[in-house]
Design an enzyme around this catalytic site. Structure first.
Site, PDB file in Angstrom:
ATOM      1  N   ASP A   1     -68.944   8.101  20.466  1.00 19.85           N
ATOM      2  CA  ASP A   1     -69.061   9.427  19.854  1.00 19.85           C
ATOM      3  C   ASP A   1     -68.355   9.471  18.497  1.00 19.85           C
ATOM      4  O   ASP A   1     -67.555   8.593  18.159  1.00 19.85           O
ATOM      5  CB  ASP A   1     -68.444  10.454  20.824  1.00 19.85           C
ATOM      6  CG  ASP A   1     -69.054  11.834  20.690  1.00 19.85           C
ATOM      7  OD1 ASP A   1     -69.774  12.076  19.698  1.00 19.85           O
ATOM      8  OD2 ASP A   1     -68.808  12.676  21.573  1.00 19.85           O
TER       9      ASP A   1
ATOM     10  N   ASP B   1     -76.646  17.820  21.000  1.00 16.09           N
ATOM     11  CA  ASP B   1     -75.829  18.449  22.036  1.00 16.09           C
ATOM     12  C   ASP B   1     -76.568  19.612  22.670  1.00 16.09           C
ATOM     13  O   ASP B   1     -76.058  20.229  23.607  1.00 16.09           O
ATOM     14  CB  ASP B   1     -74.510  18.948  21.435  1.00 16.09           C
ATOM     15  CG  ASP B   1     -73.464  17.850  21.436  1.00 16.09           C
ATOM     16  OD1 ASP B   1     -73.760  16.753  21.953  1.00 16.09           O
ATOM     17  OD2 ASP B   1     -72.355  18.081  20.930  1.00 16.09           O
TER      18      ASP B   1
HETATM   19  C1  DGJ Z   1     -69.781  15.639  21.618  1.00  9.53           C
HETATM   20  C2  DGJ Z   1     -70.937  14.968  22.297  1.00  9.53           C
HETATM   21  O1  DGJ Z   1     -72.098  15.135  21.563  1.00  9.53           O
HETATM   22  C3  DGJ Z   1     -71.043  15.512  23.714  1.00  9.53           C
HETATM   23  O2  DGJ Z   1     -72.171  15.007  24.350  1.00  9.53           O
HETATM   24  C4  DGJ Z   1     -69.780  15.143  24.442  1.00  9.53           C
HETATM   25  O3  DGJ Z   1     -69.696  13.761  24.596  1.00  9.53           O
HETATM   26  C5  DGJ Z   1     -68.578  15.694  23.698  1.00  9.53           C
HETATM   27  N1  DGJ Z   1     -68.582  15.308  22.320  1.00  9.53           N
HETATM   28  C6  DGJ Z   1     -67.298  15.216  24.337  1.00  9.53           C
HETATM   29  O4  DGJ Z   1     -66.195  15.616  23.626  1.00  9.53           O
END
Ligand code: DGJ
Length: 735
Positions: free
Chosen positions: A476, A546
């Site tokens: 991430d 997301d």
């Molecule tokens: C942002 C990501 O896009 C989410 O899917 C998740 O992993 C969160 N971060 C976790 O902090």
């Protein structure tokens, strides 16, 4: 195919050609990029198309006394500053004497079958046809090398450049684009993809009439606000007809795409590193390389263009063991539990997942010491023993004993101000010494321009990935750059910080993916904030967004599908009502939409009713059977009124799956039909529909009839809001 016929260079793919020639004055005159041409052996035909190099009209600048023509009126392969061409330049350099004029002319050309790997950036692989033209600056002896890679079966030609300081003093490179393509004519429309967090890849079409249409990012990553993939169409191009071009960049940092329309009916396209806030100092003899730019042409509309680019990304961008392997069905803990995780809770979730047929269980954020929320602990990558007694290894073994593999979330490029790492190495964060810092998601970016920081990440992540039997990593990256300043660079080199940071990211990611070749890596940046071909050179798939809401996902995934293959973006079935939008949608629709990607679930299966769990079990066994087609099949998009249709067909056209999606329901669908694409007109197909009860046969029809007349959709299938139906088509064995 690459041909040199005297002063003419002709590059052809299966369906497209591009050509240019050396002018008597030494510049490269761009002649054409479009439908494939037969150049013959003498290229004489092209004399008709070369431009009139005579006469610098009105106030325009004559290149030199002898030729008296103006570069401004020409189509060119690369342009500089100061010699009369006032359009978007390809290269800008500040010489030691302060002057910025460049005057590059032809020096030599080489054709070979094996281009050298780029030194500082990732690039396409598997090229067998490569052309390098070397130009030399008449005043300062700088060298400009232009590279073309030809990928015939993908209808893709890539371009990139190298600039070498040929003068005896240091110079400052202000811009070095990756590609420049001049088009003649009018009626062009630009297609680009804007967005924001959870709203990625909105397609915009802009008619190009005059002036500059710019797509760019300046926040350190390719960004969800402006994807580096852009398109150009002519006339009434549609999904399945008309001429169009697609351009992308193998780069994850600040990028720039500009369509510059001149009043005289000429259009210049350039793409490359964003020249704003960029500069790079080069000592005598030093070389800078620009990222690779990818171009494809289609005379069969956007669908064909997408298929070219999908094939290219799969064959020549993705690498490693997972590049062409079917992806496992995963369950991710994020939307199931967010930060509220511990071994007990996750194991009870894992039991449900295993019972449903899930193959990979992923522990998202929250597993390491002190990480109780998103304000702290990034950088302290040791498992929280309170949550995972004995560390992650025993937990992973339990997951494996349930018949699943285990995956882990990390965010290696970041540090929280509240962390042990920050206490020890506050100077590793990207900020301006002594000045206030603007935070993003309450965390700092590590300074990846600094080789010590790169080494730390490689070492620490090697430990993290080796602490247990990890099969998958979600990598991430949750904030954009601000207060750009690298302590590892001198004052006069701060214009290099963002680009050096991007190179640092590639060094770190490449070292780790190569060290752990069995791990499936998934990129992520608050969803799709770093979704580009550079990231896809290191990560075979990227978390698309997301937002897991089915309605929004239709537009997000459709947006990605223009430039990227389904295997490159991931999609998960999540809870209803959706956590981001609050919108309720049927489980079938959430599944049908997520199928057209690398697929998984992200919901608390412990809270699901018996009926839903049964459906999920059936969905999983269905997806296992068809996933090769969904992830690697040839995609075609179409729209009829408010019905969205996606079809994936196998390479041999014998199998296809299609989804029809309807945002707003009602009983007014008397004429709704399925129009599958990519079938073999000469074959007979059995058509079935998949609903919660399983697969149900609908009948048989010829491929020609199905594609021309369509198959009627039972009105009951698409009655409700956010309804959808999935169809399967399989060719009968011949008589
Ligand atoms: C942002 C990501 O896009 C989410 O899917 C998740 O992993 C969160 N971060 C976790 O902090």
């Amino acid at each position: 195919m690459i041909k040199r016929i005297g002063d003419l260079f002709a590059l052809s793919t299966d369906s497209a050609s591009c050509c240019f020639k050396i002018l008597p004055t030494g510049q490269l005159e761009h002649l054409f990029y479009g439908k494939r041409i037969n150049f013959g052996d003498d290229g004489r035909l092209l004399d008709l198309f070369a431009q009139d190099c005579k006469g610098a009209a009105g106030g325009s600048i004559a290149y030199d006394d002898a030729s008296k023509f103006s570069l401004d009126g020409m189509s060119l392969e690369s342009s500089g500053r100061g010699k009369g061409d006032a359009r978007e330049p390809f290269v800008e350099v500040e010489n030691a004497d302060g002057s910025m004029t460049t005057d590059f002319v032809f020096e030599s050309a080489d054709v070979d079958s094996c281009p050298a790997e780029m030194r500082t950036l990732p690039s396409s692989r598997g090229c067998r046809e490569h052309l390098c033209v070397t130009l030399k600056d008449k005043n300062f002896s700088h060298i400009l090398r232009l590279h073309w890679n030809v990928y015939p079966e993908c209808d893709v030609i890539t371009r990139r450049a190298e600039f070498t300081n040929g003068s005896g003093a240091s110079v400052r490179l202000r811009r070095l684009m990756s590609a420049q393509i001049d088009f003649e004519g009018d009626g062009f429309v630009a297609g680009d993809f804007s967005g924001s967090w959870a709203h990625e890849m909105n397609l915009n079409f802009t008619p190009l009439a005059s002036g500059r249409h710019v797509v760019e990012s300046s926040c350190g990553v390719s960004s969800s606000s402006a994807n580096p993939f852009v398109m150009l169409g002519r006339g009434g191009v549609s999904q399945d007809s008309g001429e169009c071009w697609g351009f992308n960049l193998v780069y994850s940092g600040n990028h720039y795409e500009c369509f510059d329309v001149e009043s005289g009916g000429r259009l210049r396209f350039v793409n490359g590193i964003n020249p704003k806030e960029f500069s790079f100092s080069l000592a005598p003899g030093e070389t800078f390389e620009s990222p690779e730019s990818v171009a494809s042409y289609s005379d069969n509309g956007w669908n064909r263009l997408s298929r070219n680019l999908h094939r290219f990304a799969r064959l020549h961008i993705a690498r490693g063991e997972w590049s062409d392997r079917e992806r496992p069905i995963l369950l991710n803990s994020w939307e199931a539990a967010y930060f509220d995780i511990d071994q007990m809770k996750l194991l009870s979730l894992a039991e449900k997942a295993a019972a449903a047929g899930v193959e990979l269980f992923v522990v998202d954020d929250g597993w390491f010491k002190g990480r109780t929320d998103d304000t702290r602990a990034l950088g302290d990558w040791d498992a929280d023993e309170g949550k995972f007694p004995g560390g992650l290894a025993p937990f992973v073994e339990k997951i494996k004993s349930l018949g699943m593999k285990a995956g882990l979330w990390v965010e290696p490029e970041m540090v929280s101000a509240e962390s042990e790492l920050f206490k020890a190495h506050g100077d590793w964060a990207l900020d301006i010494p002594g000045k206030g810092h603007s935070e993003g998601r309450r965390q700092r970016m590590l300074d990846l321009a600094n080789p010590s920081v790169q080494d730390f990440i490689i070492e620490k992540m090697s430990e993290v990935f080796s602490q247990a039997d990890i099969s998958y990593v979600k990598w991430d990256m949750n904030r954009a750059m601000s207060d750009v300043y690298s302590r590892s660079l001198s004052r006069d080199r701060q214009g290099e910080a963002a680009h050096r940071h991007t190179m640092g990211f590639y060094r770190v990611a490449k070292a780790l993916v190569e060290k752990f070749p069995h791990i499936l890596f998934e990129g992520c940046a608050s969803g799709g904030n770093r979704f580009d071909l550079g990231a896809l050179c290191v990560f075979p798939q990227i978390w698309a967004s997301d937002c897991t809401d089915a309605l929004r996902r239709v537009s997000i995934q459709e947006g990605y599908s223009y430039g990227y293959p389904q295997s490159a973006f991931s999609a998960h079935v999540s809870a209803s009502p959706n956590h981001q939008t609050g919108r309720a949608s049927p489980l079938e629709t959430r599944f049908n939409v997520a199928c057209f990607a690398s697929f998984g679930y992200e919901m608390d299966l412990r809270a699901a009713g018996k009926g839903d769990l049964e459906k999920i079990k059936r969905q999983i066994s269905f997806y296992k059977k068809w996933r090769g087609l969904f992830q690697f099949g040839q995609l075609r998009r179409s729209r009829c009124g408010d019905l969205v249709e996606w079809t994936v067909a196998s390479e041999d056209s014998r199998r296809a799956a299609a989804i029809v999606f309807r945002a707003r329901g009602g009983d007014d669908l008397p004429l709704a039909r399925l129009f599958p694409r990519g079938l073999d007109p000469s074959l007979v197909y059995s058509v079935g529909v998949v609903d919660s009860g399983g697969e149900r046969a609908l009948g048989k029809a010829g491929g020609d009839a199905l594609m021309a007349i369509g198959a009627r959709i039972e009105p009951g299938l698409l009655r409700g809001d956010l309804s959808s139906a999935m169809f399967l088509l399989e060719a009968e064995d011949g008589e």
